[in-house]
Design an enzyme around this catalytic site. Structure first.
Site, PDB file in Angstrom:
ATOM      1  N   LEU A  20       1.368 -13.474  -3.909  1.00  0.00           N
ATOM      2  CA  LEU A  20       0.293 -12.692  -3.309  1.00  0.00           C
ATOM      3  C   LEU A  20       0.504 -11.215  -3.591  1.00  0.00           C
ATOM      4  O   LEU A  20       1.562 -10.654  -3.290  1.00  0.00           O
ATOM      5  CB  LEU A  20       0.232 -12.947  -1.808  1.00  0.00           C
ATOM      6  N   GLY A  40       5.108 -10.505  -1.359  1.00  0.00           N
ATOM      7  CA  GLY A  40       5.912  -9.464  -1.987  1.00  0.00           C
ATOM      8  C   GLY A  40       6.515  -8.530  -0.956  1.00  0.00           C
ATOM      9  O   GLY A  40       5.927  -8.285   0.089  1.00  0.00           O
ATOM     10  N   ASP A  44       3.309  -1.276  -2.943  1.00  0.00           N
ATOM     11  CA  ASP A  44       2.931  -0.737  -4.241  1.00  0.00           C
ATOM     12  C   ASP A  44       2.423   0.702  -4.174  1.00  0.00           C
ATOM     13  O   ASP A  44       2.622   1.483  -5.085  1.00  0.00           O
ATOM     14  CB  ASP A  44       1.843  -1.596  -4.885  1.00  0.00           C
ATOM     15  N   LEU A  66      -5.644 -11.407  -0.870  1.00  0.00           N
ATOM     16  CA  LEU A  66      -6.412 -11.779   0.311  1.00  0.00           C
ATOM     17  C   LEU A  66      -7.874 -11.377   0.105  1.00  0.00           C
ATOM     18  O   LEU A  66      -8.155 -10.371  -0.561  1.00  0.00           O
ATOM     19  CB  LEU A  66      -5.843 -11.088   1.550  1.00  0.00           C
ATOM     20  N   LEU A  86      -1.098  -4.413   2.403  1.00  0.00           N
ATOM     21  CA  LEU A  86      -0.681  -4.659   3.779  1.00  0.00           C
ATOM     22  C   LEU A  86       0.827  -4.840   3.849  1.00  0.00           C
ATOM     23  O   LEU A  86       1.462  -5.220   2.863  1.00  0.00           O
ATOM     24  CB  LEU A  86      -1.348  -5.932   4.313  1.00  0.00           C
TER      25      LEU A  86
END
Length: 122
Positions: A20, A40, A44, A66, A86
């Protein structure tokens, strides 16, 4: 949920793993009990854009994001910035709520804070 020090690459077949990442072009439409979802551990935005996507591609893994854009709209508040990245606990909240309710709006409401700049439409 299980935790281990071993790599997911050593524990599961590559075709069963879905990494994801908010940078994936693929939208997670449903949770498949036969898949293993990797959340993860990198943010990022503050490290390097698309790092988790790059990591998944290097490992020849399926990716998904998502469905925030598909179910939510950008807030009209000018104080918000818009981010689909998120924290791990937020992604976990979204996934576990979706698994229990089978409702993306309910799941996204549970995990996506207003500070991300996205809200559910009226």
């Amino acid at each position: 949920m299980d935790t281990t020090q071993e790599s997911y690459l050593d524990l599961f077949p590559l075709d069963a793993i879905v990494y994801l990442t908010p940078d994936s072009e693929n939208v997670l439409e449903d949770i498949d009990a036969n898949k293993v979802y990797v959340l993860g551990g990198l943010v990022d935005e503050s490290i390097r854009k698309k790092l988790t996507l790059q990591r998944a591609q290097e490992q020849a893994l399926q990716t998904a994001r998502l469905p925030i854009r598909e179910y939510m709209v950008k807030s009209t508040s000018s104080r918000n910035y818009y981010s689909e990245t998120l924290a791990i606990n937020q992604v976990f909240d979204v996934l576990s709520t979706y698994y229990m309710t089978r409702s993306w709006p309910a799941a996204l409401k549970a995990g996506v804070s207003a500070g991300k700049g996205y809200v559910l439409p009226d």
